[in-house]
Every structure is written in structure tokens, then in C-alpha cells.
Motif scaffolding. Structure first.
Motif, short mmCIF file in Angstrom:
data_model
loop_
_atom_site.label_atom_id
_atom_site.label_comp_id
_atom_site.label_asym_id
_atom_site.label_seq_id
_atom_site.Cartn_x
_atom_site.Cartn_y
_atom_site.Cartn_z
N MET A 1 0.84 -1.20 0.00
CA MET A 1 0.00 0.00 0.00
C MET A 1 0.88 1.25 0.00
SD MET A 1 -2.62 1.35 2.85
CE MET A 1 -4.33 0.98 2.61
N LYS A 2 0.69 2.11 -1.01
CA LYS A 2 1.51 3.32 -1.08
C LYS A 2 0.92 4.41 -0.19
CE LYS A 2 3.29 3.08 -5.76
NZ LYS A 2 2.37 2.75 -6.81
N THR A 3 1.81 5.16 0.45
CA THR A 3 1.36 6.30 1.25
C THR A 3 1.73 7.60 0.54
OG1 THR A 3 1.58 5.04 3.28
CG2 THR A 3 1.59 7.44 3.50
N PHE A 4 0.69 8.39 0.29
CA PHE A 4 0.86 9.69 -0.38
C PHE A 4 0.81 10.81 0.65
CE2 PHE A 4 0.27 8.96 -4.98
CZ PHE A 4 -0.04 7.61 -4.96
N LEU A 5 1.77 11.71 0.55
CA LEU A 5 1.67 12.96 1.32
C LEU A 5 1.25 14.03 0.32
CD1 LEU A 5 2.04 14.66 3.85
CD2 LEU A 5 4.47 14.83 3.32
N VAL A 6 0.03 14.53 0.49
CA VAL A 6 -0.48 15.58 -0.40
C VAL A 6 -0.40 16.89 0.37
CG1 VAL A 6 -2.56 16.45 -1.57
CG2 VAL A 6 -2.03 14.00 -1.63
N THR A 7 0.28 17.89 -0.19
CA THR A 7 0.29 19.20 0.47
C THR A 7 -0.76 20.09 -0.20
OG1 THR A 7 1.86 20.36 -0.97
CG2 THR A 7 2.81 18.97 0.79
N GLY A 8 -1.42 20.91 0.59
CA GLY A 8 -2.44 21.81 0.02
C GLY A 8 -3.68 21.06 -0.46
N GLY A 9 -3.96 19.93 0.18
CA GLY A 9 -5.08 19.09 -0.24
C GLY A 9 -6.45 19.66 0.07
N ALA A 10 -6.50 20.74 0.85
CA ALA A 10 -7.81 21.35 1.14
C ALA A 10 -8.14 22.48 0.16
CB ALA A 10 -7.84 21.88 2.58
N GLY A 11 -7.24 22.72 -0.79
CA GLY A 11 -7.49 23.75 -1.80
C GLY A 11 -8.23 23.17 -3.00
N PHE A 12 -8.30 23.96 -4.05
CA PHE A 12 -9.08 23.59 -5.24
C PHE A 12 -8.56 22.30 -5.90
CE2 PHE A 12 -9.07 24.74 -9.98
CZ PHE A 12 -10.20 24.00 -10.27
N ILE A 13 -7.34 22.34 -6.42
CA ILE A 13 -6.87 21.17 -7.18
C ILE A 13 -6.55 20.01 -6.23
CG2 ILE A 13 -5.27 20.34 -8.94
CD1 ILE A 13 -4.78 23.24 -9.76
N GLY A 14 -5.97 20.36 -5.05
CA GLY A 14 -5.61 19.31 -4.10
C GLY A 14 -6.82 18.49 -3.67
N SER A 15 -7.95 19.14 -3.40
CA SER A 15 -9.12 18.38 -2.94
C SER A 15 -9.70 17.56 -4.10
CB SER A 15 -10.18 19.29 -2.32
OG SER A 15 -10.60 20.27 -3.23
N GLY A 194 -13.30 24.04 -12.46
CA GLY A 194 -14.10 22.89 -12.03
C GLY A 194 -14.61 23.08 -10.62
N PRO A 195 -15.14 21.99 -10.01
CA PRO A 195 -15.69 22.07 -8.66
C PRO A 195 -14.67 22.53 -7.63
CG PRO A 195 -16.26 19.98 -9.67
CD PRO A 195 -15.31 20.66 -10.60
N TYR A 196 -15.14 23.15 -6.58
CA TYR A 196 -14.34 23.57 -5.41
C TYR A 196 -13.35 24.69 -5.70
CZ TYR A 196 -15.86 19.00 -3.51
OH TYR A 196 -16.59 17.92 -3.10
N GLN A 197 -13.49 25.38 -6.83
CA GLN A 197 -12.54 26.48 -7.06
C GLN A 197 -13.00 27.72 -6.30
OE1 GLN A 197 -11.67 27.67 -11.16
NE2 GLN A 197 -9.59 28.21 -10.53
N PHE A 198 -12.09 28.35 -5.62
CA PHE A 198 -12.41 29.50 -4.77
C PHE A 198 -12.87 30.67 -5.64
CE2 PHE A 198 -11.51 33.06 -1.94
CZ PHE A 198 -12.03 32.59 -0.74
N PRO A 199 -13.97 31.33 -5.26
CA PRO A 199 -14.57 32.34 -6.15
C PRO A 199 -13.86 33.68 -6.21
CG PRO A 199 -15.85 32.11 -4.15
CD PRO A 199 -14.77 31.06 -4.08
N GLU A 200 -12.53 33.64 -6.22
CA GLU A 200 -11.77 34.85 -6.53
C GLU A 200 -11.08 34.66 -7.88
OE1 GLU A 200 -8.78 35.22 -3.47
OE2 GLU A 200 -7.57 33.63 -4.35
N LYS A 201 -11.13 33.44 -8.42
CA LYS A 201 -10.57 33.15 -9.74
C LYS A 201 -11.67 33.37 -10.77
CE LYS A 201 -6.66 31.68 -7.95
NZ LYS A 201 -6.13 30.35 -7.85
N LEU A 202 -11.25 33.59 -12.01
CA LEU A 202 -12.18 34.09 -13.03
C LEU A 202 -13.52 33.32 -13.09
CD1 LEU A 202 -12.60 36.04 -15.51
CD2 LEU A 202 -11.87 34.12 -16.91
#
Ligand code: NAD
Ligand code: TYD
Length: 362
Positions: A1-15, A194-202
Motif C-alpha cells: 500500500m503506497k502512502t501519499f503525502l499531499v500538500t495543500g489538499g484542502a485547496g481547489f486542485i488538491g481536494s 471545475g468544482p471547489y474552485q475558490f470564487p476569486e478566480k475568473l
């Protein structure tokens, strides 16, 4: 089983990436998401995965050496997918130093902690470890309107504090690969939506404003060109690079979908009008009349366009979602998640919007 460390996973692309990876690999992977939860990080994006036994969230700053070291010490990390960054050009013009801190020093800390954890005493690296640094096409600067593309060999020429900080972080990762044979890859992707993009981007800003009957602020003449990619196609590319990309290589990611900003805004209005039922009162104000040309962004890059030839030829990556379909899916998602938008646009967002747009739109 591989373990991934995702940084910034609560942001748009990360989530989106975390959803994509659990959707594809299910219980066969473990994901640790490290995020500082800045204004752009939102745990609501990860509600459907937070109870999974193979998912862990750690609130920490990527600049915090002890916190990142501890994660590596306590877990046998196989892959790092490094998204965490300050990501908005407009904010970088107002607060450039924060971008240097997070994007440059934060990346330096991430690669250093990974190197420490993965390096053998003889200077080689443990088998199967890989670091993927997620970057942007903006590092290549601006293209003329009448042609040309960004290739992996295009010299870096960033203009904004955001793109300069991302370019610096790319250079650091390249230096680690060249100096230590640090097992890494870099991806340089075009604009995502796409989904979950913060509404300060175009795109989400225009969807949100149009539904609220607010003006749609288009910078300059509206003819700046961006190359738009549906976020899930970016996630697919990242997964393919970490699975089968050749180590030490850079891959440009984009779907040959160049659009002027004004075309994007008109498409959003067209699709919103198609989706709103005739008895929905919002239909009356969702029209082109909301479009308002405002003062241009400082140093506004004219055109970005990725040549994705290498990732296509070497890894067989192709985007699955064409633009009109992607915009429709995105608008549907925002319709179904108005509560998400409301939570995000209350509080500090109002102040941001006021600071950024009140003079422009008055
Ligand atoms: P985002 O702003 O939506 O998310 C960034 C995330 O990083 C947030 O969750 C935030 O809380 C976290 N973060 C910020 N500073 C941190 C710190 N010091 N420590 C830990 N976490 C921190 O950004 P995004 O649009 O999802 O972009 C993700 C990555 O992809 C960035 O590196 C960006 O440069 C790159 N990228 C973005 C696009 C795009 O169109 N959005 C295109 C190409 C590349
Ligand atoms: P943005 O989503 O901020 O992404 P980036 O600057 O990283 O490409 O902006 C996309 C394009 O849209 C860019 O050319 C600036 C323009 N834009 C507007 O015209 N009005 C706006 O309110 C915003 C946020 C962006």
C-alpha cells in the motif's frame, strides 16, 4: 500500500486530486493531507473522505520544518504530491512577500525534508520514492497573440510575483534533481477550472456574481488568452506522471483550449441561461449587460498556451472533458453546492471583494 503525502489538499486542485485518487485506488492507497488552511483551504471540500480509515488530515504549514519532519518520521511516505502554494496572481501583486515565503521557502522545506527522509547513507535514494512538484504554465511568461506555444524547453520568463515565486520553486526542485538526483518530477499545467474552485478566480467569480446579479469585472480589453483545462484532467495527468513518468522530467499539461476571457464570460452567461428555468427570478438579470470592463491587472500576461506533446507521446495522456461540457459540469456543481459558495463568500471574502473591486467597479 503506497502512502501519499499531499500538500495543500484542502485547496481547489488538491481536494479534487484526493477525490480522484480515492475514486481510482480506493483502499489500496493511504493519503495524508497537510494543509495550513489559509483562506483558500477548506475542509468542507473533503467532507466525503474525512471518515475514511486510509485518510488523515494534518493542519500544518509547509514552512514548518519540525512539523513536516515529524510527518516523514512517523510515516513511511512513498509519494509527495506538492500542491500547497499561494496561487492567486491578484493577491501576489498586493502581497508579494507571502508568495516568496510559501512558494519558495515552503517548497525548499518540503524537498529538504523529503530528501532527509529518503536518502541512503551513500547518497542514493530509497527505492520507489518520488516527489511531484505541481507548477504552472505562468513560469514561461507571456506569448504573442498571433502564435507560439510553451514547451518544456521554453526558457522561464515569469512576470508576476506569483509566477516568479513558482518559477523559483521549480528551479529549486530542478537543482535538487541535478545535484542530488533527488527523485522528482515537475508538471507545468495551464489554468484549471471545475468544482471547489475558490470564487476569486475568473470562472467561479463570474458564476457567483452573475447569479447574484452583480457586475462581471473583465480586466482590460477582455482579450487576454488562457488555456483552460478541466481539473479532473489535471488530476489524471498528475497520477500518470507519478505512476509512469520518467524521473527527473518535466511535463507540460494542457488541452489546447485557448479562450479569450470575454469568451469565457459570455459562455458562462449562455450556459447559466440554459440551465436556469424560465420561472427562476435570476434569469432576468443573468445577461451580457452585467459585463463591465474595468482597469487592467498590472503586468497582465497576454496569452498562455501549452504544447502538451510530450505528455501525450510519452504517457498517453489526453484530456477527457471538452470545454463546453466542462463548463456545464462546473455550473451544475455550483448550482448543487450553493451552500458551499455561501459559506465561502461570507466573512473574509466580502472584505477581499471590497478591497479588490470596489474602486474598479465604482
Ligand atoms: P488553492 O489556492 O486553491 O489551494 C492552495 C492550498 O494550499 C490551500 O488549501 C491552502 O490552505 C494551502 N496552503 C497555502 N499555504 C500553505 C502553507 N504555507 N502550508 C500548507 N498549506 C498551505 O490553489 P490551487 O488552485 O488548488 O493550486 C494548487 C497548486 O497548483 C499550486 O501550486 C498552483 O501553483 C498550481 N497550479 C494551479 C493552477 C490553477 O489554475 N489553479 C494551474 C496550474 C498550477
Ligand atoms: P485568474 O482566474 O486569476 O487566473 P490567472 O491570472 O492565474 O490566469 O484569471 C484568469 C484571467 O481572467 C486573467 O487573464 C485575468 C482575468 N480576470 C478578469 O478579467 N476579471 C477578474 O475578476 C479575474 C479574477 C480575472
Amino acid at each position: 500500500m503506497k502512502t501519499f503525502l499531499v500538500t495543500g489538499g484542502a485547496g481547489f486542485i488538491g481536494s479534487n486530486f484526493i477525490h480522484y485518487m480515492f475514486g481510482k485506488y480506493g483502499e489500496d492507497i493511504r493519503i495524508i493531507n497537510v494543509d495550513k488552511l489559509t483562506y483558500a483551504g477548506n475542509l468542507e471540500n473533503l467532507k466525503d473522505v474525512e471518515e475514511l480509515p486510509n485518510y488523515t488530515f494534518v493542519k500544518a504549514d509547509i514552512c514548518d520544518k519540525e512539523a513536516i519532519r515529524k510527518i516523514f518520521a512517523e510515516n513511511d511516505i512513498d509519494r509527495v504530491i506538492h500542491f500547497a502554494a499561494e496561487s492567486h496572481v491578484d493577491r501576489s501583486i498586493v502581497e508579494p512577500e507571502l508568495f516568496v515565503k510559501t512558494n519558495v521557502l515552503g517548497t525548499a522545506n518540503m524537498i529538504n525534508c523529503a530528501k532527509e527522509a529518503w536518502e541512503n547513507p551513500d547518497g542514493t535514494f530509497k527505492e520507489g520514492k518520488r516527489f511531484l512538484h505541481v507548477s504552472t504554465d505562468e513560469v514561461y511568461g507571456s506569448l504573442p497573440e498571433d502564435g507560439g506555444y510553451f514547451y518544456e524547453t521554453t526558457p522561464y520568463a515569469p512576470h508576476s510575483p506569483y509566477s516568479a515565486s513558482k518559477a523559483s520553486s521549480d528551479m529549486l526542485v530542478k537543482a535538487y534533481m541535478d545535484t542530488y538526483h533527488f527523485p522528482a518530477n515537475i508538471t507545468n499545467c495551464s489554468n484549471n477550472y471545475g468544482p471547489y474552485q475558490f470564487p476569486e478566480k475568473l470562472i467561479p467569480l463570474m458564476i457567483n456574481n452573475a447569479l447574484a446579479g452583480k457586475k462581471l469585472p473583465v480586466y482590460g480589453d477582455g482579450k487576454n488568452v488562457r488555456d483552460w483545462l478541466y481539473v479532473e484532467d489535471h488530476c489524471k495527468a498528475i497520477d500518470m506522471v507519478q505512476e509512469k513518468g520518467k524521473l527527473f522530467e518535466t511535463y507540460n499539461v494542457g488541452g489546447h483550449n485557448e479562450k479569450q476571457n470575454i469568451e469565457i464570460v459570455r459562455t458562462i452567461i449562455d450556459v447559466l441561461r440554459e440551465e436556469l428555468s424560465d420561472d427562476d427570478p435570476r434569469k432576468e438579470h443573468v445577461t451580457y449587460d452585467l459585463i463591465t470592463y474595468v482597469e487592467d491587472r498590472k503586468g497582465h500576461d497576454r496569452r498562455y498556451a501549452i504544447a502538451p506533446d510530450k505528455i501525450r507521446a510519452d504517457l498517453g495522456w489526453e484530456p477527457d472533458t471538452m470545454f463546453r461540457e466542462g463548463i456545464r459540469k462546473t455550473i451544475d456543481w455550483y448550482f448543487r453546492h450553493m451552500d458551499w459558495m455561501e459559506h465561502i463568500t461570507s466573512g473574509s471574502y466580502e472584505k477581499y471583494y471590497e478591497d479588490m473591486y470596489s474602486a474598479k467597479l465604482s
